[in-house]
Write an enzyme that holds these catalytic residues in place. Structure first.
Site, PDB file in Angstrom:
ATOM      1  N   CYS A   2       0.865  -1.130   0.038  1.00 57.17           N
ATOM      2  CA  CYS A   2       0.000   0.065   0.146  1.00 57.17           C
ATOM      3  C   CYS A   2       1.069   1.306   0.040  1.00 57.17           C
ATOM      4  CB  CYS A   2      -0.836   0.032   1.164  1.00 57.17           C
ATOM      5  SG  CYS A   2      -1.900   1.389   1.292  1.00 57.17           S
ATOM      6  N   GLU A 105      -3.435   0.500  -6.335  1.00 57.20           N
ATOM      7  CA  GLU A 105      -2.492  -0.669  -6.767  1.00 57.20           C
ATOM      8  C   GLU A 105      -2.295  -0.367  -8.148  1.00 57.20           C
ATOM      9  OE1 GLU A 105      -0.444  -1.924  -4.824  1.00 57.20           O
ATOM     10  OE2 GLU A 105      -1.356  -2.357  -2.862  1.00 57.20           O
TER      11      GLU A 105
END
Length: 240
Positions: A2, A105
């Protein structure tokens, strides 16, 4: 992994976690990048109301002595956090929640170069979230470090795990999202048993997420606007 996420504004945080209005105004951020200050929630040891504070995203352990700050400390793999020196003390004694609306992402895609016919790859950014415009609490670790000049620095890392089925369509890792019912246990300063913390990460998390592709504007941390989380319009079909 992340490495970039979306942070709610202060009013949303206070409303969602029923906080007393504080003095630090946090604006909504659409492209939170490492090493910047982010809002975090922590439970005081005296059992009082949750506290909202700012922490540097990128954990600096209390024992850090080098002049150069650690460079790979924004995420901690939950599978090894209980034993790694960087994470093991915060894992047991200084857990927090990092309020978030979603995160980004990047996936790899193959395409045919229209000029050469070669098969190439490119990265596509995706926005992942649980409920649109509803905050969630990402599992965080906190550390208090003192700089050489004597300045106290609060810092944090976000725990990650193997991606759930829905998130794995984009990436093989995802942040640990603590379920609302499990948040009191996660924040409990008296829960110091590493095995019980691991059980929370296994059983007290949110799995189901949604996602869609977004603009490559998110690739640069200098870009900061609602446009970053708008669904990417598909390319128009070729004219026949």
């Amino acid at each position: 992994m992340c490495g970039r996420y979306v942070s709610p504004d202060q009013a949303s945080i206070e409303r969602h976690w029923n906080l007393i209005r504080g003095g630090n105004p946090y604006a909504r951020r659409y492209n939170v990048a490492p090493s910047t200050p982010v809002p975090v929630l922590q439970q005081p040891a005296d059992g009082g109301a949750l506290t909202l504070a700012a922490a540097r995203w990128g954990l600096i352990p209390a024992w850090w002595k080098q002049n150069k700050l650690p460079t790979h400390s924004i995420n901690a793999r939950s599978e090894e956090a209980a034993t790694k020196p960087m994470w093991r003390n915060p894992y047991r004694f200084a857990r927090c929640l990092v309020p978030a609306l979603g995160w980004y992402e990047w996936s790899q895609h193959e395409f045919s170069d229209p000029e050469t016919g070669e098969i190439r790859t490119r990265k596509q950014a995706h926005y992942l979230y649980v409920e649109r415009d509803e905050p969630v609490g990402l599992a965080g670790l906190l550390a208090q470090w003192t700089s050489a000049s004597g300045e106290p620095v609060l810092s944090c890392a976000i725990l990650t795990r193997a991606a759930s089925q829905s998130a794995s369509e984009v990436h093989d890792r995802m942040p640990v999202i603590i379920a609302r019912a499990a948040e009191p246990d996660w924040l409990d300063p008296y829960l110091t048993d590493a095995g019980k913390v691991a059980a929370l990460i296994r059983d007290g998390v949110v799995d189901a997420v949604r996602h869609y592709p977004v603009s490559p504007l998110v690739n640069s941390p200098r870009n900061e606007s609602p446009e970053l989380i708008r669904p990417l319009e598909p390319d128009p079909p070729p004219r026949g």
